[in-house]
Design a protein around this motif. Sequence first.
Motif, short mmCIF file in Angstrom:
data_model
loop_
_atom_site.label_atom_id
_atom_site.label_comp_id
_atom_site.label_asym_id
_atom_site.label_seq_id
_atom_site.Cartn_x
_atom_site.Cartn_y
_atom_site.Cartn_z
N SER A 162 -25.60 44.49 75.00
CA SER A 162 -24.96 43.70 73.95
C SER A 162 -23.60 43.24 74.45
CB SER A 162 -24.82 44.53 72.67
OG SER A 162 -24.10 43.82 71.69
N LEU A 163 -23.36 41.92 74.37
CA LEU A 163 -22.10 41.32 74.83
C LEU A 163 -21.36 40.71 73.65
CD1 LEU A 163 -23.30 39.46 78.05
CD2 LEU A 163 -22.35 41.75 77.88
N ARG A 164 -20.04 40.82 73.69
CA ARG A 164 -19.19 40.19 72.69
C ARG A 164 -18.16 39.34 73.43
NH1 ARG A 164 -17.34 44.14 67.96
NH2 ARG A 164 -17.01 42.08 67.03
N CYS A 165 -18.12 38.06 73.07
CA CYS A 165 -17.27 37.10 73.76
C CYS A 165 -16.18 36.60 72.83
CB CYS A 165 -18.10 35.91 74.27
SG CYS A 165 -19.57 36.40 75.21
N PHE A 166 -15.16 36.00 73.43
CA PHE A 166 -14.12 35.38 72.63
C PHE A 166 -14.69 34.20 71.85
CE2 PHE A 166 -11.71 37.51 75.98
CZ PHE A 166 -10.78 38.19 75.22
N ASN A 167 -15.62 33.51 72.45
CA ASN A 167 -16.31 32.42 71.77
C ASN A 167 -17.69 32.93 71.39
OD1 ASN A 167 -17.28 30.06 70.77
ND2 ASN A 167 -17.20 28.93 72.70
#
Length: 985
Positions: free
Chosen positions: A649-654
């Motif tokens: 699971s990845l969380r990005c600024f965008n």
Amino acid sequence: MHVLYSSPSLLTPTLLPLSPLLFFPLLPQMDRMNFLSFLLLCLTSVAIGNKANKHKPWIETEYQGIVMENDNTVLLNPPLFALDKDAPLHYAGEICGFRVHNGPSGSGSVQFEAVVLDRSTGEGLVRSKEPLDCESQREHSFTIQAYDCGEGPDGVNSKKSHKATVHVRVNDVNEFSPVFVERRYEASVPEGRLFDRIVRVEALDADCSPQYSQICFYDIITPNVPFAIDNDGNIKNTEPLDSKRQRIHTFWVTAFDCGKNRAQADAQVVVTVKPSCKPGWIGWTKRVEYTPGSGSIPLFPSLHLETCEETVWNIQATVELQTGHIGKGCDRDSYSDRSVRRLCGAVRGEVDLLPPPSPAANWTSALPTLPSSDSSLIFSFNGSNHVAVVPDSVVSALSGDHFTLQLWMRRGGANIQPATTQTRGNRKEEETIVCSTVRNDDSFSHYSLSVHGCRLSLFYWPDVSAARPVKFLWKLEQVCDSEWHHLSLSVQFPSVTLYVDGVTFDPALIHDNGAIPNPAPRQRMFIGACWEPEEKQKEILNNTIPEGKDSVKYVGSYHGLLSGVTVRPGSVEPHSVVECLYACREGLDFGDLETLGSGMKVHVNPSQSVLVLEGDDIESFNRAVQQVTYRNSLRFATPGVRPLKLTTSLRCFNEESCLSLKQLEGYLVVLQPDAPQISLSGVGPHLARPAPEFEGPRGVPLFPELRIVCSLSHAVNTAAQGMEGGALMSDAVAHTLDGCEVQPLGEELNPEREELLVDMDVVRERGLEIINTTAYIAITGAESISVYEDVLRSVRYRLAKGSARFERRFRLSCSEMNGRYTSNELTLEVNFLHSLDSLYHPSHLLASQQQFLHPSHHAGELSGHTLPNPHRNSVVPGAATVIIMVCVGFLVVMVILGVFRIRSIHRRGEGARGGAKEGSSQWDDSALTIIVNPMESYESRMGISADTEGEGEEDEEVAESPDDASDDQRIIIKKEGRDGNARRY
């Protein structure tokens, strides 16, 4: 025109809303003159009263004004009018002006003024002293006040109205054009993909109003480009980009505000197309092999995450190892439960509540069983009519309020019909695993272990006649996940400790359980259900509820699988022992926590089947993933496939363009371990001793020189040494056996005439268990090889005096890992040497005849026996077989020679002219008999001459005349022991 009327009593003029012209034509001539006189008098009174200013001017309390940008006239709502009740007096009823006072902003008197347009009507106008700028200040607030002209031209005794608030809003004019924040925008994207947003351009408008300050739309003014822009300035590609066809795309964009003003200067956008980049895990190996005995191995030694330059601020990866199909949830020790308890140092004395069905333990015979990979017995309960009633003789040994209850549990089970228990509404009843009432000296205590949904509860009643019950409650996912789990409940009332798969869980206490009837003071224990109150109890038939009869006799029937249900009264086990007994020997682990980067977190669940990594730096995260390992501490791990999953699971600024990685699936293959080779040796295939030695009080040791060796064979790479092919090497290892068995072959032991003896002191000292029957002796328990050698060397065989036996065969075998690996079968033939005197006894003769009638029992050769120096006239029964075989051989040879000689004589008789004597020249072999002395043949093979004087005698052949018709013709052949040549007599 208004008329003033003067009252006689009050000389106060009154303004009448009547015109004199209405009354004047109606009056007669004389009265007209009087009316004119009256009117003149009124005008005189008004002139006299005009000198008094009695009322203040009046204006509204609040005004809303609008002024256009770059203008100074303010349009008020409502319009500005000042009224005075002194009107129409010349000065007192007129408005001479307005005064502007500073409002909250403090700029009213500086920027605004109010002028009177008509003094008699009080109309006014508000205006700014100079043009206003909306961008500088959009709203203004101030107060305004009106004043009249007083009592004369000099404004004496002037009166002022109250202050009214004026709010002025400056209306914007679209005087500014949009301006881009940056003149040049750059972005890089990988080829071959469509993006929702590559880059966002932004323009601003300096106008103050939303109408003119907002950007209504953007436009790409460069034609024929594979890009599009929306009203928010987001630029996306309309087709996949190809870096080989065009690496850099340059185009121009412009902006328009809602007043349709175009940007002063357009912005340039440059998009660079990068070669193909696929975000995800690089270096994933779907199959991972594990060789038993390797310790810990990294699962992902070359795995790293590729984000294609996407900026992420949080990464979370979950590694899941599925081991539910391996044994009971994971790979554990393959020894029996009792052997494992002994290896872990557990206190002995447990009572098996669900033993294997047998004549001594028949309360489990009606329960269905399922096969198990670890040789343990699994009982299934269908939630209806499967109940085990433990007999009172077993329950009586379980008294006390200190005990440990242990069991393997799996809710739901396998291949079990759906439960048919009654429910109240939509709520199912509790499922009772164990329900027990035991006697404690002069009182009775009661407890029941139940499950309900994902809750496990222990209902404990210290004294059913006095104390209030206590309920211990746990909420556990392990109770309702349909997987195998081990529960260990240690009760030292009022303290209760629960271990699930070796992990401790604290309970929640519930002291008030409402009005619960006291259990009957009667000692009993049920497995798989509990009983109803005494007045509803009925007799139990065959441990099941018969079909078609009342099924309310049991409550809370359990639906699932149970195994290894034991209770051990007394002190509870320490945590270290429980963890050793039931902890998984395989699982996920992290290599070196000291190398963990900053910001990284590692979490492993208690069963070590799930490992979670979390971090914010890609490089540190990649190093951490490569440190995830699989460990298996068993030397002989259970082979098979363990599915493996990796979820990221990845969380990005965008968040809109953040990467989404699919779940990776693979499997871990535990290879077949090198099978240990258990070799039994040191014991000859034959053991011969005089019968009196076996008849002694201690008998004769069967395996006095037994040697047990355990070795592992493994392949050796000989290519590195310049050799072709491969080789196998066997290394002796120190190992543990868990059972050996001595079994008599053929018929079972006759307890009245023979028995196997074992040194019980040695067995008890080593903590082993023994089963001694007429069919076998089984010694069980995990112990070292040397201990088993000592115990087996003490096994003796004893015969009762006068037993007519000549031989007995035994077979010895050993095993380890609960029978997973077995040794070679060592067969020993025991021969009993009897003297000639005993052989001539009638009973011995009968036994000898029986032995000779069954030669298959004497297949061994005499040379293989271990013989002492026997007496000269002693007989070895095993040699009879050899003698018979030799005699039969000689018999065949003699028959062949006899036939050949007869034919030779017959030919010679036919060739002779004395045909009259033809009948006498033939040999009548109809009654041919060969007699062989078996004792002489045996003594010849043993190198013993029965008659030393006969060594120089020659072989003789005695043949009677062919004319003799008697049936006692015979050929006697004697074979000497020295030269071995056959001679005829």
